[in-house]
Design a protein around this motif. Structure first.
Motif, short mmCIF file in Angstrom:
data_model
loop_
_atom_site.label_atom_id
_atom_site.label_comp_id
_atom_site.label_asym_id
_atom_site.label_seq_id
_atom_site.Cartn_x
_atom_site.Cartn_y
_atom_site.Cartn_z
N MET A 1 0.82 -1.12 -0.06
CA MET A 1 -0.22 -0.02 -0.10
C MET A 1 0.89 1.29 -0.06
N ILE A 2 0.55 2.17 -1.01
CA ILE A 2 1.31 3.23 -0.95
C ILE A 2 0.96 4.52 -0.13
N ASN A 3 1.71 5.05 0.79
CA ASN A 3 1.02 5.83 1.77
C ASN A 3 1.34 7.32 1.00
N PHE A 4 0.17 7.91 0.62
CA PHE A 4 0.31 9.57 -0.20
C PHE A 4 0.25 10.50 0.88
N ASN A 5 0.20 10.32 2.07
CA ASN A 5 -0.04 11.38 3.27
C ASN A 5 1.29 12.19 3.46
N LEU A 6 1.17 13.28 3.19
CA LEU A 6 2.45 14.48 3.50
C LEU A 6 2.41 14.65 5.08
N GLN A 7 3.26 13.94 5.82
CA GLN A 7 3.13 13.84 7.04
C GLN A 7 4.03 14.94 7.94
N SER A 8 3.58 15.05 9.04
CA SER A 8 4.69 15.95 10.11
C SER A 8 5.30 15.09 10.76
N TRP A 9 6.36 15.63 11.35
CA TRP A 9 7.41 14.56 12.30
C TRP A 9 6.93 13.87 13.01
N GLN A 10 7.41 12.57 13.15
CA GLN A 10 7.03 11.60 14.27
C GLN A 10 8.37 10.80 14.65
N GLU A 11 8.18 10.43 16.05
CA GLU A 11 9.32 9.64 16.46
C GLU A 11 9.74 8.58 15.73
N GLU A 12 8.61 7.84 15.50
CA GLU A 12 8.66 6.68 14.72
C GLU A 12 8.30 6.42 13.11
N MET A 13 9.22 7.10 12.47
CA MET A 13 8.51 7.10 10.90
C MET A 13 9.10 5.91 10.33
N SER A 14 8.45 5.24 9.57
CA SER A 14 8.88 3.96 8.93
C SER A 14 9.27 4.07 7.42
N GLY A 15 10.18 3.52 7.07
CA GLY A 15 10.49 3.37 5.50
C GLY A 15 11.21 4.69 5.21
N LEU A 16 11.53 4.64 3.94
CA LEU A 16 12.30 5.57 3.23
C LEU A 16 11.56 6.75 2.86
N THR A 17 11.92 8.13 3.57
CA THR A 17 11.08 9.51 3.30
C THR A 17 11.89 10.69 2.85
N PHE A 18 11.14 11.36 2.13
CA PHE A 18 11.64 12.48 1.52
C PHE A 18 11.08 13.56 2.58
N GLU A 19 12.06 14.56 2.91
CA GLU A 19 11.56 15.76 3.88
C GLU A 19 11.66 16.94 3.01
N PHE A 20 10.54 17.79 3.31
CA PHE A 20 10.63 19.08 2.63
C PHE A 20 10.80 19.96 3.88
N THR A 21 11.96 20.85 3.86
CA THR A 21 12.10 21.52 4.90
C THR A 21 12.84 23.05 4.67
N LEU A 22 12.79 23.96 5.73
CA LEU A 22 12.79 25.53 5.57
C LEU A 22 14.56 25.56 5.53
N PRO A 23 14.67 26.59 5.18
CA PRO A 23 16.06 27.03 4.98
C PRO A 23 17.02 26.78 6.19
N THR A 24 16.09 27.39 7.27
CA THR A 24 17.00 27.19 8.57
C THR A 24 17.13 25.91 9.00
N PHE A 25 16.55 24.86 8.56
CA PHE A 25 16.62 23.39 9.03
C PHE A 25 17.39 22.56 8.00
N LYS A 26 18.01 23.16 6.90
CA LYS A 26 18.28 22.12 5.76
C LYS A 26 19.32 21.26 6.11
N ASP A 27 20.35 21.57 7.12
CA ASP A 27 21.17 20.53 7.48
C ASP A 27 20.86 19.77 8.39
N GLU A 28 19.85 19.91 8.90
CA GLU A 28 19.28 19.05 10.19
C GLU A 28 18.13 18.14 9.43
N ARG A 29 18.09 16.78 10.16
CA ARG A 29 16.97 15.88 9.70
C ARG A 29 16.01 15.89 10.87
N SER A 30 14.67 15.46 10.71
CA SER A 30 13.64 15.28 11.45
C SER A 30 13.40 16.60 12.26
#
Length: 151
Positions: A1-30
């Motif tokens: 099943m493909i998860n098409f939900n654009l999600q907010s950060w969660q402690e336990e995110m599963s699978g490979l994800t792309f992150e859309f982030t603001l310039p102030t956080f570009k070098d940080e993950r999560s």
């Protein structure tokens, strides 16, 4: 099943994800201000970003790519056109040219899943596109750029 939900950060995110982030956080993950999207879902629109962002073509799938306000002004109408065609499409193959001949859908299972469940997934894909447009519009106006952190 493909998860098409654009999600907010969660402690336990599963699978490979792309992150859309603001310039102030570009070098940080999560970052809690970021939005996240499963690789399987992003693969359906990844070709649009690849073809409109020269820096994405240099390993953007795995790295960090800036999307400027000017670049977004070219990507946004392509996403909107795809979304309009998606609403009218009766099967997945009608979108082939808009999805750049499916070259970014890396997993054949994702493509087959989309073919089989197209009536259900097209609504989810459309909502995902709308959510991405909304998030980019809001943040690119404020920061003049956003970043895509690949998987």
């Amino acid at each position: 099943m493909i998860n098409f939900n654009l999600q907010s950060w969660q402690e336990e995110m599963s699978g490979l994800t792309f992150e859309f982030t603001l310039p102030t956080f570009k070098d940080e993950r999560s970052s809690k201000t970021s939005k996240y999207l499963a690789e399987s879902a992003f693969s359906f629109i990844e070709g649009i970003f690849f073809n409109h962002l020269p820096n994405y073509q240099n390993f953007g799938h795995w790295g960090t790519t800036e999307v400027s306000n000017q670049q977004w002004s070219h990507i946004r109408p392509v996403l909107q056109t795809l979304n309009n065609k998606l609403e009218q499409a009766e099967n997945f193959y009608q979108l082939k040219t808009d999805l750049y001949d499916f070259q970014f859908i890396f997993d054949e299972d994702w493509r087959q899943d989309m073919v089989i469940k197209f009536a259900e997934y097209k609504v989810n894909l459309s909502q995902m596109i709308n959510q991405i447009i909304e998030w980019f519009d809001k943040n690119i106006q404020k920061y003049n750029a956003v970043f895509i952190n690949g998987i």
